[in-house]
Design a protein around this motif. Structure first.
Motif, PDB file in Angstrom:
ATOM      1  N   MET A   1       0.604  -1.022   0.124  1.00 20.65           N
ATOM      2  CA  MET A   1      -0.271  -0.018  -0.057  1.00 20.65           C
ATOM      3  C   MET A   1       1.199   1.383   0.023  1.00 20.65           C
ATOM      4  SD  MET A   1      -3.100  -1.401   2.494  1.00 20.65           S
ATOM      5  CE  MET A   1      -3.519   0.424   3.013  1.00 20.65           C
ATOM      6  N   ILE A   2       1.638   1.109   0.915  1.00 20.41           N
ATOM      7  CA  ILE A   2       3.008   2.562   1.112  1.00 20.41           C
ATOM      8  C   ILE A   2       3.157   2.447  -0.672  1.00 20.41           C
ATOM      9  CG2 ILE A   2       4.793   3.358   1.956  1.00 20.41           C
ATOM     10  CD1 ILE A   2       4.034   1.889   4.418  1.00 20.41           C
ATOM     11  N   SER A   3       3.981   1.341  -0.834  1.00 15.00           N
ATOM     12  CA  SER A   3       4.381   1.863  -2.513  1.00 15.00           C
ATOM     13  C   SER A   3       3.925   2.427  -3.389  1.00 15.00           C
ATOM     14  CB  SER A   3       4.883   0.316  -2.504  1.00 15.00           C
ATOM     15  OG  SER A   3       5.470  -0.510  -3.813  1.00 15.00           O
ATOM     16  N   GLY A   4       2.620   1.488  -3.383  1.00 15.90           N
ATOM     17  CA  GLY A   4       1.525   2.218  -3.843  1.00 15.90           C
ATOM     18  C   GLY A   4       1.311   3.641  -4.192  1.00 15.90           C
ATOM     19  N   ALA A   5       1.463   3.844  -2.631  1.00 17.48           N
ATOM     20  CA  ALA A   5       1.127   5.240  -2.622  1.00 17.48           C
ATOM     21  C   ALA A   5       2.208   6.274  -3.111  1.00 17.48           C
ATOM     22  CB  ALA A   5       0.283   5.798  -1.110  1.00 17.48           C
ATOM     23  N   MET A   6       3.060   5.771  -2.474  1.00 15.50           N
ATOM     24  CA  MET A   6       4.641   6.484  -3.242  1.00 15.50           C
ATOM     25  C   MET A   6       4.564   6.627  -4.982  1.00 15.50           C
ATOM     26  SD  MET A   6       7.665   4.424  -1.102  1.00 15.50           S
ATOM     27  CE  MET A   6       9.187   5.483  -1.475  1.00 15.50           C
ATOM     28  N   ILE A   7       4.238   5.229  -5.587  1.00 10.22           N
ATOM     29  CA  ILE A   7       4.332   4.949  -7.080  1.00 10.22           C
ATOM     30  C   ILE A   7       2.744   6.618  -7.499  1.00 10.22           C
ATOM     31  CG2 ILE A   7       3.593   3.786  -9.175  1.00 10.22           C
ATOM     32  CD1 ILE A   7       4.849   2.090  -7.585  1.00 10.22           C
ATOM     33  N   LEU A   8       1.940   6.643  -6.730  1.00  9.94           N
ATOM     34  CA  LEU A   8       0.920   7.137  -7.344  1.00  9.94           C
ATOM     35  C   LEU A   8       1.467   9.104  -7.247  1.00  9.94           C
ATOM     36  CD1 LEU A   8      -2.277   5.709  -6.439  1.00  9.94           C
ATOM     37  CD2 LEU A   8      -1.408   6.120  -8.628  1.00  9.94           C
ATOM     38  N   ALA A   9       2.545   9.374  -5.885  1.00  8.90           N
ATOM     39  CA  ALA A   9       2.510  10.641  -5.440  1.00  8.90           C
ATOM     40  C   ALA A   9       3.608  10.652  -6.911  1.00  8.90           C
ATOM     41  CB  ALA A   9       3.323  10.756  -4.154  1.00  8.90           C
TER      42      ALA A   9
ATOM     43  N   GLY B   1       9.774  13.537  -8.816  1.00 13.19           N
ATOM     44  CA  GLY B   1       8.203  12.482  -9.218  1.00 13.19           C
ATOM     45  C   GLY B   1       8.793  11.299  -9.560  1.00 13.19           C
ATOM     46  N   VAL B   2       9.979  10.611 -10.049  1.00 13.88           N
ATOM     47  CA  VAL B   2      10.301   9.775 -10.755  1.00 13.88           C
ATOM     48  C   VAL B   2      11.052   8.929 -10.060  1.00 13.88           C
ATOM     49  CG1 VAL B   2      11.516   8.660 -12.895  1.00 13.88           C
ATOM     50  CG2 VAL B   2      10.427  10.710 -13.103  1.00 13.88           C
ATOM     51  N   PRO B   3      11.821   9.778  -9.577  1.00 12.26           N
ATOM     52  CA  PRO B   3      12.237   8.628  -7.949  1.00 12.26           C
ATOM     53  C   PRO B   3      11.703   8.361  -6.883  1.00 12.26           C
ATOM     54  CG  PRO B   3      14.398  11.033  -8.305  1.00 12.26           C
ATOM     55  CD  PRO B   3      12.787  11.049  -9.639  1.00 12.26           C
ATOM     56  N   LEU B   4      10.734   9.392  -6.984  1.00 13.48           N
ATOM     57  CA  LEU B   4       9.771   8.283  -6.133  1.00 13.48           C
ATOM     58  C   LEU B   4       8.750   7.049  -6.440  1.00 13.48           C
ATOM     59  CD1 LEU B   4       8.762   9.178  -3.361  1.00 13.48           C
ATOM     60  CD2 LEU B   4       6.651  10.959  -4.205  1.00 13.48           C
ATOM     61  N   VAL B   5       8.478   7.486  -8.193  1.00 16.29           N
ATOM     62  CA  VAL B   5       7.835   6.171  -8.604  1.00 16.29           C
ATOM     63  C   VAL B   5       9.640   5.102  -8.263  1.00 16.29           C
ATOM     64  CG1 VAL B   5       7.911   4.869 -10.661  1.00 16.29           C
ATOM     65  CG2 VAL B   5       6.223   7.315 -10.124  1.00 16.29           C
ATOM     66  N   PHE B   6      10.296   5.191  -8.688  1.00 17.44           N
ATOM     67  CA  PHE B   6      11.666   3.926  -8.528  1.00 17.44           C
ATOM     68  C   PHE B   6      11.332   3.871  -7.031  1.00 17.44           C
ATOM     69  CE2 PHE B   6      15.770   2.892  -7.337  1.00 17.44           C
ATOM     70  CZ  PHE B   6      15.657   1.775  -8.629  1.00 17.44           C
ATOM     71  N   ALA B   7      11.764   3.997  -6.539  1.00 18.48           N
ATOM     72  CA  ALA B   7      11.338   3.921  -4.554  1.00 18.48           C
ATOM     73  C   ALA B   7      10.395   3.250  -4.640  1.00 18.48           C
ATOM     74  CB  ALA B   7      11.677   5.575  -4.067  1.00 18.48           C
ATOM     75  N   GLY B   8       9.446   3.347  -5.637  1.00 19.80           N
ATOM     76  CA  GLY B   8       7.463   2.931  -4.766  1.00 19.80           C
ATOM     77  C   GLY B   8       8.302   1.229  -4.857  1.00 19.80           C
ATOM     78  N   MET B   9       8.695   1.043  -6.446  1.00 21.31           N
ATOM     79  CA  MET B   9       8.796  -0.267  -7.235  1.00 21.31           C
ATOM     80  C   MET B   9       9.716  -0.932  -6.238  1.00 21.31           C
ATOM     81  SD  MET B   9       8.755   1.104 -11.009  1.00 21.31           S
ATOM     82  CE  MET B   9       7.256   1.597 -12.239  1.00 21.31           C
ATOM     83  N   LEU B  10      10.856  -0.385  -5.706  1.00 19.70           N
ATOM     84  CA  LEU B  10      11.766  -0.620  -4.963  1.00 19.70           C
ATOM     85  C   LEU B  10      11.385  -1.416  -3.651  1.00 19.70           C
ATOM     86  CD1 LEU B  10      14.335  -1.679  -5.051  1.00 19.70           C
ATOM     87  CD2 LEU B  10      15.408   0.435  -3.994  1.00 19.70           C
TER      88      LEU B  10
ATOM     89  N   VAL C   1       9.054   8.545 -20.088  1.00 21.73           N
ATOM     90  CA  VAL C   1       9.303   7.473 -19.233  1.00 21.73           C
ATOM     91  C   VAL C   1       9.025   6.725 -18.011  1.00 21.73           C
ATOM     92  CG1 VAL C   1      11.989   7.577 -18.642  1.00 21.73           C
ATOM     93  CG2 VAL C   1      11.682   8.256 -20.334  1.00 21.73           C
ATOM     94  N   CYS C   2       8.254   7.528 -17.135  1.00 22.30           N
ATOM     95  CA  CYS C   2       7.772   6.441 -16.069  1.00 22.30           C
ATOM     96  C   CYS C   2       6.996   6.037 -16.291  1.00 22.30           C
ATOM     97  CB  CYS C   2       7.552   8.220 -15.387  1.00 22.30           C
ATOM     98  SG  CYS C   2       6.275   7.709 -13.554  1.00 22.30           S
ATOM     99  N   PHE C   3       6.150   6.251 -17.459  1.00 19.91           N
ATOM    100  CA  PHE C   3       5.074   5.038 -18.381  1.00 19.91           C
ATOM    101  C   PHE C   3       5.790   3.646 -18.273  1.00 19.91           C
ATOM    102  CE2 PHE C   3       1.582   8.153 -16.790  1.00 19.91           C
ATOM    103  CZ  PHE C   3       0.983   7.657 -16.206  1.00 19.91           C
ATOM    104  N   THR C   4       6.666   4.143 -18.668  1.00 18.95           N
ATOM    105  CA  THR C   4       7.766   2.893 -19.308  1.00 18.95           C
ATOM    106  C   THR C   4       8.520   2.442 -18.219  1.00 18.95           C
ATOM    107  OG1 THR C   4       8.063   4.621 -21.364  1.00 18.95           O
ATOM    108  CG2 THR C   4       9.827   2.579 -21.124  1.00 18.95           C
ATOM    109  N   MET C   5       8.444   3.262 -17.419  1.00 17.01           N
ATOM    110  CA  MET C   5       9.001   2.454 -15.900  1.00 17.01           C
ATOM    111  C   MET C   5       8.462   1.339 -15.760  1.00 17.01           C
ATOM    112  SD  MET C   5      11.218   5.421 -13.925  1.00 17.01           S
ATOM    113  CE  MET C   5      11.406   4.799 -12.573  1.00 17.01           C
ATOM    114  N   LEU C   6       6.552   2.194 -14.968  1.00 19.13           N
ATOM    115  CA  LEU C   6       5.188   1.465 -14.856  1.00 19.13           C
ATOM    116  C   LEU C   6       5.222  -0.287 -16.148  1.00 19.13           C
ATOM    117  CD1 LEU C   6       2.455   4.089 -14.215  1.00 19.13           C
ATOM    118  CD2 LEU C   6       4.064   2.565 -12.334  1.00 19.13           C
TER     119      LEU C   6
END
Length: 158
Positions: free
Chosen positions: A5-13, A25-34, A143-148
């Motif tokens: 849930m935290i990961s999903g929130a980080m990715i959305l943020a 933005g993008v580092p937060l997406v990466f951190a959520g995925m990590l 690039v963010c959506f490519t990561m997703l």
């Protein structure tokens, strides 16, 4: 479950942060995925996928940085225009969407005027800087959506 849930929130943020300059933005997406990969004990998302995601993250940050510079350089803007655009973006946050759209332009315009440039040149610099930042933001979103996509594909196949 809490980590996911935290990961999903980080990715959305992080996705929101690709447009809102205050959030990383993008580092937060990466951190959520990590975090999601770690919470899953790296069963579905391993080192190779995380390396690809990390490279995409660095690419997005590089594009974002270079786009504003290239847009400004193309029209002969000074460094004051770039600083002005950055300050205009931050100030624009307080004025909602119109502020986000006009802030970088007005900041670059004022930056050029403070450097003693004529209004016509300052306006071109404002437009060039704004276009560079806009294209950089669009590239960062792509690039963010490519990561997703990479992350989701890896979850689906494995």
């Amino acid at each position: 479950m809490l980590y996911f849930m935290i990961s999903g929130a980080m990715i959305l943020a992080g996705i929101a942060g690709t447009v809102v300059p205050v959030l990383p933005g993008v580092p937060l997406v990466f951190a959520g995925m990590l975090l999601a990969a770690w919470a899953d004990h790296f069963q579905h998302i391993g080192a190779l996928t995380l390396t690809i995601l990390g490279v995409l993250c660095v690419l997005a940050l590089s594009i974002d940085f270079a786009a504003g510079l290239l847009g400004a350089k193309r029209v002969g803007a000074s460094t004051r225009a770039l600083w002005g655009a950055s300050l205009g973006t931050l100030t624009g946050l307080f004025f909602g969407l119109p502020g986000l759209l006009l802030g970088p332009f007005l900041g670059a315009l004022l930056g050029e005027l403070s450097a003693g440039r004529e209004l016509a040149h300052a306006a071109r610099a404002g437009i060039g800087t704004w276009l560079g930042l806009a294209f950089g933001t669009l590239a960062k979103i792509a690039v963010c959506f490519t990561m997703l996509g990479v992350f989701a594909l890896r979850l689906l196949i494995g």
